[in-house]
Design an enzyme around this catalytic site. Structure first.
Site, PDB file in Angstrom:
ATOM      1  N   ARG A 137       0.700  -1.228  -0.061  1.00  9.62           N
ATOM      2  CA  ARG A 137       0.105  -0.072  -0.126  1.00  9.62           C
ATOM      3  C   ARG A 137       0.592   1.347   0.088  1.00  9.62           C
ATOM      4  NH1 ARG A 137      -3.621  -2.623   4.415  1.00  9.62           N
ATOM      5  NH2 ARG A 137      -2.333  -3.926   4.453  1.00  9.62           N
ATOM      6  N   GLU A 167       4.683 -11.336  14.729  1.00  9.87           N
ATOM      7  CA  GLU A 167       3.933 -11.878  16.036  1.00  9.87           C
ATOM      8  C   GLU A 167       4.145 -13.119  16.219  1.00  9.87           C
ATOM      9  OE1 GLU A 167      -0.260 -11.362  15.956  1.00  9.87           O
ATOM     10  OE2 GLU A 167      -0.598 -12.127  18.093  1.00  9.87           O
TER      11      GLU A 167
HETATM   12  P1  AMP Z   1       3.618  -3.014  11.835  1.00  7.08           P
HETATM   13  O1  AMP Z   1       4.848  -3.535  11.138  1.00  7.08           O
HETATM   14  O2  AMP Z   1       3.041  -4.013  13.007  1.00  7.08           O
HETATM   15  O3  AMP Z   1       3.673  -1.618  12.123  1.00  7.08           O
HETATM   16  O4  AMP Z   1       2.490  -3.317  10.595  1.00  7.08           O
HETATM   17  C1  AMP Z   1       2.494  -2.473   9.411  1.00  7.08           C
HETATM   18  C2  AMP Z   1       1.685  -3.148   8.418  1.00  7.08           C
HETATM   19  O5  AMP Z   1       0.631  -4.261   8.571  1.00  7.08           O
HETATM   20  C3  AMP Z   1       1.002  -1.871   7.543  1.00  7.08           C
HETATM   21  O6  AMP Z   1       1.862  -1.749   6.419  1.00  7.08           O
HETATM   22  C4  AMP Z   1      -0.379  -2.407   7.624  1.00  7.08           C
HETATM   23  O7  AMP Z   1      -0.466  -2.486   6.095  1.00  7.08           O
HETATM   24  C5  AMP Z   1      -0.656  -3.535   7.977  1.00  7.08           C
HETATM   25  N1  AMP Z   1      -1.499  -3.677   9.386  1.00  7.08           N
HETATM   26  C6  AMP Z   1      -1.257  -3.939  10.722  1.00  7.08           C
HETATM   27  N2  AMP Z   1      -2.373  -3.873  11.571  1.00  7.08           N
HETATM   28  C7  AMP Z   1      -3.342  -3.442  10.527  1.00  7.08           C
HETATM   29  C8  AMP Z   1      -4.707  -2.891  10.702  1.00  7.08           C
HETATM   30  N3  AMP Z   1      -5.405  -3.217  11.933  1.00  7.08           N
HETATM   31  N4  AMP Z   1      -5.471  -2.622   9.693  1.00  7.08           N
HETATM   32  C9  AMP Z   1      -5.058  -2.495   8.468  1.00  7.08           C
HETATM   33  N5  AMP Z   1      -3.574  -2.704   8.180  1.00  7.08           N
HETATM   34  C10 AMP Z   1      -2.815  -3.440   9.190  1.00  7.08           C
END
Ligand code: AMP
Length: 176
Positions: free
Chosen positions: A59, A96
């Site tokens: 995205r 995770e």
């Molecule tokens: P993180 O590495 O945990 O910051 O996860 C980031 C990526 O996971 C982002 O680029 C989002 O595309 C996706 N993501 C994680 N949680 C969500 C959520 N609740 N809603 C939509 N996309 C999410």
């Protein structure tokens, strides 16, 4: 005009039970939403000396290429493992469950290039921390990391700020 946050759809229990998925496709498919999103980023960064925009798969590509075009700079992708054809630098980070790996072309940036790093959403911050380190590995300097959505409950913001990165998000979903 509708606010950016109001144009983002929340899908409960996707991709698994308990996750509130913040779906930006409803924002991007709205002509006002798309324009407002890209224009707000560009207004913020137009006088910051940005020399390249780096977007995170997938995205971050949609946002990053539009912002780069409008700022008059090039776009560089950070991709999941095995997709880039040239020589790459890679960074493995914890999820995770298990690990994931992101890559960037080794020759994507000149030394000292001032970079805007962009993705759709900040959750735990693991993905963009990996991407920011990749940018630095190939000689870039991260000016700021920009998102549409911040989920402060997941503490990604704190994690990135502690590492010295500047963060900007167009809206946040907190406690809901
Ligand atoms: P993180 O590495 O945990 O910051 O996860 C980031 C990526 O996971 C982002 O680029 C989002 O595309 C996706 N993501 C994680 N949680 C969500 C959520 N609740 N809603 C939509 N996309 C999410």
């Amino acid at each position: 005009m509708k606010a950016i946050k109001d144009m983002i759809r929340t899908v409960p229990d996707f991709p698994k039970k308990g996750i509130q998925f913040r779906d930006i496709t409803t924002l991007l498919s709205d002509p006002d939403g798309l324009r407002l999103t890209i224009d707000t980023f560009c207004e913020r960064y137009k006088d910051r000396g940005i020399e390249a925009v780096v977007g995170i798969e997938a995205r971050g590509f949609i946002l990053g290429s539009a912002v780069a075009y409008k700022l008059g700079v090039g776009f560089v992708p950070v991709r999941k493992k095995g997709k880039l054809p040239g020589n790459v630098e890679r960074f493995e980070y914890d999820l995770e469950y298990g690990t994931d790996t992101v890559e960037i072309h080794s020759d994507a940036l000149h030394k000292g290039t001032k970079v805007l790093l962009i993705d759709d959403l900040l959750a735990t911050g693991g993905t963009c921390l990996a991407a920011a380190q990749l940018v630095e590995k190939v000689g870039g300097v991260v000016e700021e990391i920009a998102f549409i959505v911040d989920l402060p409950d997941l503490k990604g913001r704190d994690r990135l700020l502690k590492r010295g990165y500047r963060i900007f998000a167009l809206c946040k979903f907190e406690g809901d």
